[in-house]
Design a protein around this motif. Structure first.
Motif, PDB file in Angstrom:
ATOM      1  N   VAL A  53      31.569  53.314  39.180  1.00 26.07           N
ATOM      2  CA  VAL A  53      32.898  53.097  38.600  1.00 26.07           C
ATOM      3  C   VAL A  53      33.646  52.043  39.397  1.00 26.07           C
ATOM      4  CG1 VAL A  53      35.100  54.194  38.093  1.00 26.07           C
ATOM      5  CG2 VAL A  53      32.989  55.435  37.679  1.00 26.07           C
ATOM      6  N   LYS A  54      33.585  52.137  40.716  1.00 25.16           N
ATOM      7  CA  LYS A  54      34.297  51.162  41.535  1.00 25.16           C
ATOM      8  C   LYS A  54      33.775  49.753  41.270  1.00 25.16           C
ATOM      9  CE  LYS A  54      35.331  49.541  46.128  1.00 25.16           C
ATOM     10  NZ  LYS A  54      36.771  49.422  46.116  1.00 25.16           N
ATOM     11  N   SER A  55      32.459  49.639  41.173  1.00 29.97           N
ATOM     12  CA  SER A  55      31.900  48.310  40.926  1.00 29.97           C
ATOM     13  C   SER A  55      32.446  47.728  39.626  1.00 29.97           C
ATOM     14  CB  SER A  55      30.372  48.375  40.842  1.00 29.97           C
ATOM     15  OG  SER A  55      29.846  48.921  42.014  1.00 29.97           O
ATOM     16  N   LEU A  57      35.181  48.475  38.052  1.00 27.38           N
ATOM     17  CA  LEU A  57      36.620  48.205  38.088  1.00 27.38           C
ATOM     18  C   LEU A  57      36.952  47.033  39.003  1.00 27.38           C
ATOM     19  CD1 LEU A  57      38.116  51.829  38.271  1.00 27.38           C
ATOM     20  CD2 LEU A  57      38.120  50.288  36.314  1.00 27.38           C
ATOM     21  N   SER A  58      36.008  46.680  39.892  1.00 22.67           N
ATOM     22  CA  SER A  58      36.324  45.664  40.895  1.00 22.67           C
ATOM     23  C   SER A  58      35.764  44.293  40.600  1.00 22.67           C
ATOM     24  CB  SER A  58      35.804  46.115  42.268  1.00 22.67           C
ATOM     25  OG  SER A  58      36.308  47.368  42.597  1.00 22.67           O
ATOM     26  N   GLY A  59      35.138  44.123  39.458  1.00 20.31           N
ATOM     27  CA  GLY A  59      34.670  42.783  39.136  1.00 20.31           C
ATOM     28  C   GLY A  59      33.218  42.683  38.727  1.00 20.31           C
ATOM     29  N   ALA A  60      32.477  43.768  38.778  1.00 15.11           N
ATOM     30  CA  ALA A  60      31.093  43.698  38.316  1.00 15.11           C
ATOM     31  C   ALA A  60      31.070  43.823  36.800  1.00 15.11           C
ATOM     32  CB  ALA A  60      30.273  44.822  38.940  1.00 15.11           C
ATOM     33  N   ALA A 135      37.785  44.829  32.957  1.00 18.90           N
ATOM     34  CA  ALA A 135      38.514  45.119  34.188  1.00 18.90           C
ATOM     35  C   ALA A 135      38.731  43.895  35.052  1.00 18.90           C
ATOM     36  CB  ALA A 135      37.765  46.185  34.989  1.00 18.90           C
ATOM     37  N   ARG A 136      37.939  42.833  34.792  1.00 16.85           N
ATOM     38  CA  ARG A 136      38.060  41.639  35.620  1.00 16.85           C
ATOM     39  C   ARG A 136      39.478  41.122  35.675  1.00 16.85           C
ATOM     40  NH1 ARG A 136      33.972  37.142  36.591  1.00 16.85           N
ATOM     41  NH2 ARG A 136      31.950  38.111  36.300  1.00 16.85           N
ATOM     42  N   MET A 138      42.180  42.922  34.787  1.00 17.37           N
ATOM     43  CA  MET A 138      43.192  43.984  34.812  1.00 17.37           C
ATOM     44  C   MET A 138      43.847  44.090  36.171  1.00 17.37           C
ATOM     45  SD  MET A 138      41.496  47.033  32.578  1.00 17.37           S
ATOM     46  CE  MET A 138      41.920  48.231  33.808  1.00 17.37           C
ATOM     47  N   ILE A 141      43.871  49.166  38.582  1.00 18.97           N
ATOM     48  CA  ILE A 141      42.526  49.702  38.857  1.00 18.97           C
ATOM     49  C   ILE A 141      42.611  51.171  39.232  1.00 18.97           C
ATOM     50  CG2 ILE A 141      41.329  47.593  39.519  1.00 18.97           C
ATOM     51  CD1 ILE A 141      41.823  48.387  42.444  1.00 18.97           C
TER      52      ILE A 141
ATOM     53  N   ILE B 643      30.270  46.989  48.571  1.00 21.06           N
ATOM     54  CA  ILE B 643      30.517  46.596  47.175  1.00 21.06           C
ATOM     55  C   ILE B 643      31.567  45.499  47.116  1.00 21.06           C
ATOM     56  CG2 ILE B 643      31.488  47.392  44.977  1.00 21.06           C
ATOM     57  CD1 ILE B 643      30.250  50.132  45.548  1.00 21.06           C
ATOM     58  N   LEU B 647      31.009  41.641  45.755  1.00 24.95           N
ATOM     59  CA  LEU B 647      31.777  41.061  44.645  1.00 24.95           C
ATOM     60  C   LEU B 647      32.665  39.935  45.139  1.00 24.95           C
ATOM     61  CD1 LEU B 647      32.653  44.338  42.770  1.00 24.95           C
ATOM     62  CD2 LEU B 647      31.024  42.592  42.114  1.00 24.95           C
TER      63      LEU B 647
ATOM     64  N   ARG C 290      41.961  38.499  44.117  1.00 22.84           N
ATOM     65  CA  ARG C 290      40.820  38.466  43.200  1.00 22.84           C
ATOM     66  C   ARG C 290      41.301  38.411  41.765  1.00 22.84           C
ATOM     67  NH1 ARG C 290      37.277  43.571  44.032  1.00 22.84           N
ATOM     68  NH2 ARG C 290      36.072  42.600  45.655  1.00 22.84           N
ATOM     69  N   PHE C 302      40.886  54.617  38.408  1.00 23.76           N
ATOM     70  CA  PHE C 302      39.730  55.078  39.190  1.00 23.76           C
ATOM     71  C   PHE C 302      39.820  56.587  39.411  1.00 23.76           C
ATOM     72  CE2 PHE C 302      36.151  55.212  41.556  1.00 23.76           C
ATOM     73  CZ  PHE C 302      36.039  54.573  42.770  1.00 23.76           C
TER      74      PHE C 302
END
Lengths: 141, 681, 376
Positions: A53-55, A57-60, A135-136, A138, A141, B643, B647, C290, C302
């Motif tokens: 989930v973190k990945s 929401l964080s840009g993956a 999410a990129r 957003m 998060i 992570i 990224l 970012r 989250f």
């Protein structure tokens, strides 16, 4: 098919099988697209759903979890636990528009360098088709 | 807290530098938070490369190190040891790979450099949260326990005892020797099984370093490698071993009979019995379920007859606890019961035998005193031997039982020899597996003795005119076959023992998909298991013949001795740890742990990791919703940081100079891989 | 269990009848205390209270349309170890189901507990109850509510409107309020051997088994299931993307009240409170860079997604989360919608059986092959 978007993909791979397969693919100089970056886990059973989930929401744009084939898990049954956790995420995330195809679980054994390279390239192509993760952009998060 | 991180980017000659701009990556790393020094160098794993790290640690007071080079599977230890030499805890180093996973697999140099930057950034972010960890050294207790005293257990016990270490040998039947003690002759040499095994069995009984306990079973095992506590339950024998002289008077007078297990159901034994006159130990045992004295307080003849007063009807089950450093499992196999294969008529027709039953017919102290005769006392004029009963069969066992072709040849020869050379002997086979030393030669010899080999597994056996008719097909000739014979021998599959599941749990090991105990690695680790300190010997790991069982046993013994000889064992510190302040005691982790390495502290109501048994697989941490259970060196903060680093803290598009609009098109290759069916459970 | 008895109602006061019944239970020596909602003060909401003196049961009102907290959590506290006494707990079906889930996770025990379930007509959320009650006497308020059942009902909480489990399962004794003639009697049934022995000891008159309860329950279930499905549709329509979800959670301030109120969110220390989520200033800055901007606090979506992964399978739809949210976010609707799908995919119904292990605590060798991809 627009090529302006290049996906970023994180892969959580198990040390004993897929990570070894990745090494083998490397030693055999199997060219892969560069979009996929690996996080080394000891076992797919170590992958907490929060990492996935973190990945996302964080840009993956996509997350791959890959480990030993059923029955071959170095820790006997870690991959079965991983399967349930991925199944759960596959039921939750699509409810919010995160396509099931963005989170995938595969089995790649230690001697399967070929399969690893093919899996990587195929997954990157699939995610490229799906487009960037919402999410990129957003701020929330 | 501020860290001082040293980053080292290796060129690996041109392996990395040929694609990745290592200097740029090092410069990039130098600009990351808390990085005190960032260098690139030709060969980091070389002496000067390692010296560079050591010098920097001392000069700059580095407290974290990142090396970006080849795969950690190659050199993680190298750099950990270099840090250790410099006085830095080896776990404060993170080794990331920019070769196998980057320079060797990326076509475009700019893309490769960008990827390398991300990989290094991830390592830098992660290492900042690494903690000092220390491997534990634990002492290894000197004694070894061997469970099962068939030929494999006997061999292992003798090997270990020879070294001077003490062996506790546990056997659940009344005497040792296992299935080999049931055999008559062994292939291919036709050595008498008793003649070759009795010297070993006697050696076991006389060896002062072997504590032989028959009629006993292991009940409970706790502990971890080097420190196992084993509870052995001694079943009541009703005969005192130290008083009994083995004269056998009791055996003659006992009036009660029961079916003989040792004779595979052919014939009977007494309530007081021993498996054979050469049994080791020679002390009989009373079957408390049929003995009239024990069940109904009648009879008591054996006690009256016994010249030394060795018989004691009041004996009870006792328990004994042992502390050993390692355990060798040699619990053996069982032959499959062919009754479910109703087409072969086992149990229905008198003259259909299993292979082990046929062994007993041949054995001089068996139910027919070594004569091959039918139940009506007459010699058979024709015998058919059916291979692969229950083996190589999707309905029962897919595997090959490895020994049956050879013992079938042995029976061919024995029948010709004992019954007469004009006896017609037929083998119904699928393939002839004669792989060992002297085996192919033996096959040729048996063929020359006039034995007929018909390729085709029979469909069924029917009774016609007093004969058993084997109905099948000769696939080489392409004709159907209806063969009337007097006797049929079924080569039944070698199976794991019926209690293999419980035994595996008691010892904390796994079973493979076929039910046999799972070795550590099918090619390179056949005698060890994933559980440190528990080794395998013989057929409990998979079907094998006597020479292979003996080699396997010596291998298991050697590994057990390696532990015992060294005296200490190092436990990796990357185990799980459960924070007692966060743990709420739901116990889900206890059930998820494949190694039973989590205990529950009832007083504090929290789960506690047994560090010596924990392998650090992460199943508990992957579940624990509160994050109480986390793996050291792989905790959530470290992974979250990794992570983030992967990224990157910059937008994820390719930088303009990469020509971001044209990614490299990689053709999709269909890789050949075995069908999923190979892992169906 | 076939035993059905009658709790006779005098003077049109079902509440007093239930209080008498509870007093009768307490006379049995094996019961040391009763956990039941009580009106403790002249105002406020009836709170679950552990009563050991039968005389004080005059304040008990389990029929009140108030539901300030899910007493499964409280019963868990009372049964984590030995209290030395056996407790009878009067609980709604969702509270019993939540308690069963907690027992599976070793947070409580059924050993020394008698569960007295009642058919649940629903309740108001906290604000709704205050409004409905106004200045009135609390018991009068309850009577008013009971009178409206079958006459169009009252505007109970969303969670209750959509709850398709009005009848208690896994209880020892059941007060069959559904379809009961509240001027006559309330049927009470035993659903377990110990419930049976207790009921026999009370010496209540026997009832005929058919009393319209099944019909009343079926009607309730039908209405509520329709409400539930409409709630799912409504919720799905506005949470179909991550942006939509963020908007749905726009007022969320990470107070974590929903987690505290949730009976099956069982952690002692939520991971979001531990140092895993203690972010550093440079991390915030990095993330903000970012994306260009970063809502503070972070980890809002989250947190909710994680909670869905951790407990949607145990969600019993009690609605305490919505009740507790200070900013009126319909958390219950979101969670029940997600839970419907996760529970179905694992064929798991929380609270259905003690023998059903929570799905993530077990696994099989061959299952969920649809979760595995083959991309080589």
């Amino acid at each position: 098919m627009s090529h302006e978007f290049e996906p970023t993909i994180l892969a959580f791979v198990c040390n004993w099988c897929t990570f070894t397969a990745a090494d083998l693919a490397g030693t055999s100089r199997m060219i892969q697209q560069p979009n996929l970056r690996m996080v080394r886990m000891m076992c797919t059973g170590m992958v907490d759903p929060k990492y996935i989930v973190k990945s996302l929401l964080s840009g993956a744009d996509g997350v791959l979890v890959s480990g030993c084939h059923p029955g071959d898990c170095h820790y006997i049954n870690g991959n079965y636990k991983a399967r349930r956790r991925v199944k759960l995420l596959n039921e939750i995330l699509p409810q919010f528009g995160i396509e099931k195809e963005r989170v995938k679980l595969t089995w790649v054994g230690a001697s399967e360098g070929n399969e690893f390279a093919a899996t990587v390239n195929n997954f990157i192509n699939e995610i490229r088709e799906l487009g960037p993760m919402e999410a990129r952009s957003m701020a929330v998060i | 807290m501020s860290r001082k991180i040293g980053v080292y980017v290796c060129h690996c000659g041109s392996n990395i530098a040929g694609k990745v701009d290592c200097r740029e990556v090092a410069e990039f790393a130098g600009g990351l938070k808390d990085v005190a020094v960032a260098r690139d160098y030709q060969f980091m794993c070389s002496d000067p490369g390692q010296e560079m790290i050591i010098r920097d640690i001392r000069e700059y007071g580095l407290d974290r190190v990142v090396v970006a080079s080849c795969s950690p599977r190659l050199h993680e230890k190298t750099f950990q040891q270099a840090c250790a030499r410099a006085g830095l805890n080896p776990y404060l180093m993170q080794h990331c790979c920019i070769r196998e996973h980057c320079s060797w697999t990326t076509a475009d140099p700019v893309e490769a450099t960008v990827k390398a930057r991300h990989i290094v950034e991830a390592a830098v972010e992660r290492v900042a949260d690494h903690q000092k960890l220390y491997s534990r050294e634990v002492a290894v207790l000197p004694d070894v326990m061997v469970v099962g005293a068939g030929i494999a257990g006997i061999q292992a016990a003798l090997d270990i005892a020879k070294s001077g270490h003490k062996v506790h040998l546990v056997e659940k039947s009344p005497s040792i020797g296992g299935h080999m003690a049931q055999f008559d002759k062994t292939f291919p040499t036709l050595d008498c099984a008793a003649c070759i095994s009795t010297p070993k069995m006697v050696a076991v009984s006389q060896e002062p370093n072997i504590n032989l306990m028959t009629w006993s079973e292991v009940e409970e095992v706790t502990g971890f490698v080097g420190n196992y506590t084993v509870t052995v339950m001694h079943k009541p024998r009703y005969v005192h071993e130290d008083v009994c002289t083995g004269c056998g008077a009791c055996l003659e007078k006992c009036p009660t009979k029961a079916i003989s297990e040792f004779n595979e159901g052919l014939g009977v034994r007494k309530a007081i019995y021993r498996n054979s006159p050469q049994a080791v130990p020679n002390t009989p045992v009373i079957d408390g379920t049929v003995c009239k004295k024990i069940t109904k307080d009648k009879c008591g003849v054996c006690q009256k007859i016994c010249p030394t007063g060795a018989i004691d009807y009041d004996m009870k089950e006792t328990r004994e606890v042992f502390h050993v450093g390692s355990i060798v499992l040699a619990t053996g196999y069982d032959a499959m019961d062919p009754t479910p294969l109703r087409e072969y008529g086992f149990g229905k027709y008198d003259e259909v035998y299993t292979a082990l039953q046929f062994e007993r017919l041949n054995n001089a102290v068996g139910p027919t005193e070594g004569r091959i005769v039918m139940k009506n006392g007459e010699k058979p004029e024709s015998v058919a031997i059916i291979h692969c009963v229950g083996s190589r069969d999707r309905n029962y066992h897919e595997y090959c039982s490895r020994t049956c072709c050879m013992y079938a040849l042995k029976y061919d020869h024995l029948i010709k020899d004992k019954v007469g050379h004009d006896t017609k002997v037929y083998n119904f086979y699928i393939d002839m597996r004669c792989f060992g030393k002297g085996y192919e030669e033996f096959y040729r010899r048996v063929q020359e003795e006039g034995v007929t080999f018909i390729r085709g597994r029979p469909a069924e056996i029917v009774e016609e005119d007093g004969k058993l008719v084997v109905v099948g097909e000769d696939t080489l000739l392409g004709v159907n076959v209806r063969l009337p014979v007097d006797m049929v021998i079924l080569c039944t599959a070698m199976e794991p023992r019926p209690d293999a599941v419980e035994v595996a749990r008691v010892f904390g090991i796994a079973q493979g998909q076929d039910g046999f105990f799972l070795e550590e690695h099918p090619k390179l680790g056949p005698v060890s298991t994933a559980t440190d300190g528990v080794f395998l010997a013989g057929t409990c790991q998979g079907p094998k013949d006597i020479p292979d069982a003996v080699s396997h046993a010596s291998g298991g013994a050697a590994q057990a001795l390696a532990l015992a000889a060294k005296g200490t064992v190092s436990i990796s510190p990357t185990t799980s740890w459960i924070n007692p302040d966060v743990c709420v005691g739901c116990r889900v982790c206890v059930g998820l742990c494949a190694y039973s390495a989590i205990e529950f502290d009832e007083r504090r109501n929290v789960a506690v990791i047994n560090e010596a048994m924990c392998k650090g697989c992460g199943s508990c941490a992957g579940y624990c919703p509160s994050g109480a259970a986390q793996i050291k060196h792989f905790n959530e903060t470290q992974i979250f940081n990794e992570i983030d680093g992967l990224l990157g803290m910059v937008p994820g598009w390719l930088p303009p100079e990469a020509g971001g609009a044209q990614p490299v098109e990689i053709p999709v290759e269909r890789a050949a891989r075995p069908e999923e069916a190979r892992h169906e459970s | 269990m076939a035993t059905t008895a009658k709790i006779m109602i005098d003077g049109g006061n079902p509440i007093a009848a239930v209080q008498d019944f509870l007093r009768g239970l307490m006379e049995n020596e094996s019961i040391g205390g009763v956990l039941v909602p009580m009106h403790l003060f002249g105002k406020g909401i009836p709170m679950p209270t552990l009563v050991t003196d039968p005389k004080q049961l005059s304040g008990a009102d389990p029929l009140a349309p108030a539901f300030p907290m899910n007493s499964a959590k409280l019963l868990a506290r009372l049964t984590r170890g030995q209290s030395g006494e056996r407790i009878a707990a009067v609980m709604r079906p969702c509270e019993i189901r939540a308690f069963v889930e907690l027992v599976k996770l070793n947070q409580g025990s059924l050993d020394d507990v008698i569960l007295v379930g009642l058919d649940c007509m629903g309740a108001f959320d906290n604000t709704g109850y205050k409004a409905f009650r106004g200045d009135r006497d609390p018991f009068e308020t309850t009577q008013d509510f009971l009178g409206r059942i079958g006459n169009g009902g009252a505007d109970i909480a969303q969670a209750c409107k959509a709850c398709e489990y009005p009848a208690p399962e896994n209880a020892d004794l059941v007060l069959g309020l559904a379809g009961a003639d509240l001027a006559g009697h309330i049927p009470v049934m035993a659903s377990s051997p110990r419930g049976e022995s207790l009921l026999n000891g009370l010496g209540l008159p026997e009832a005929e088994s058919a009393n319209g309860r099944d019909k009343a329950l079926a009607a309730m279930i039908e209405t509520r299931t329709a409400n539930r499905d409409e709630m799912f549709e409504r919720t799905r329509a506005v949470t179909g993307t991550l942006t939509d979800l963020s908007e749905y959670l726009a007022s969320c301030v990470n107070c974590y009240n929903c987690r505290v109120a949730c009976p099956v969110c069982y952690c002692k220390e939520c991971v979001f409170n531990t140092d895993v989520f203690e972010h550093k200033p440079w991390q915030y800055m990095g993330w903000a860079k970012r994306k260009g901007s970063l809502k503070m606090p972070t980890d809002t979506v989250f947190y909710h997604l994680t909670r869905m992964a951790h407990m949607s399978m145990a969600c019993v739809g009690c609605g305490q989360c919505s009740n507790a949210c200070p900013n009126d976010i319909p958390v219950m609707e979101l969670f029940r919608t997600v839970a419907a799908r996760t529970q179905e995919s694992f064929d798991y119904v929380p609270g259905r059986s003690l023998d059903e292990p929570p799905p993530l605590s077990v696994f099989k060798e061959d299952e969920f092959q649809d979760a595995v991809s083959h991309m080589a």
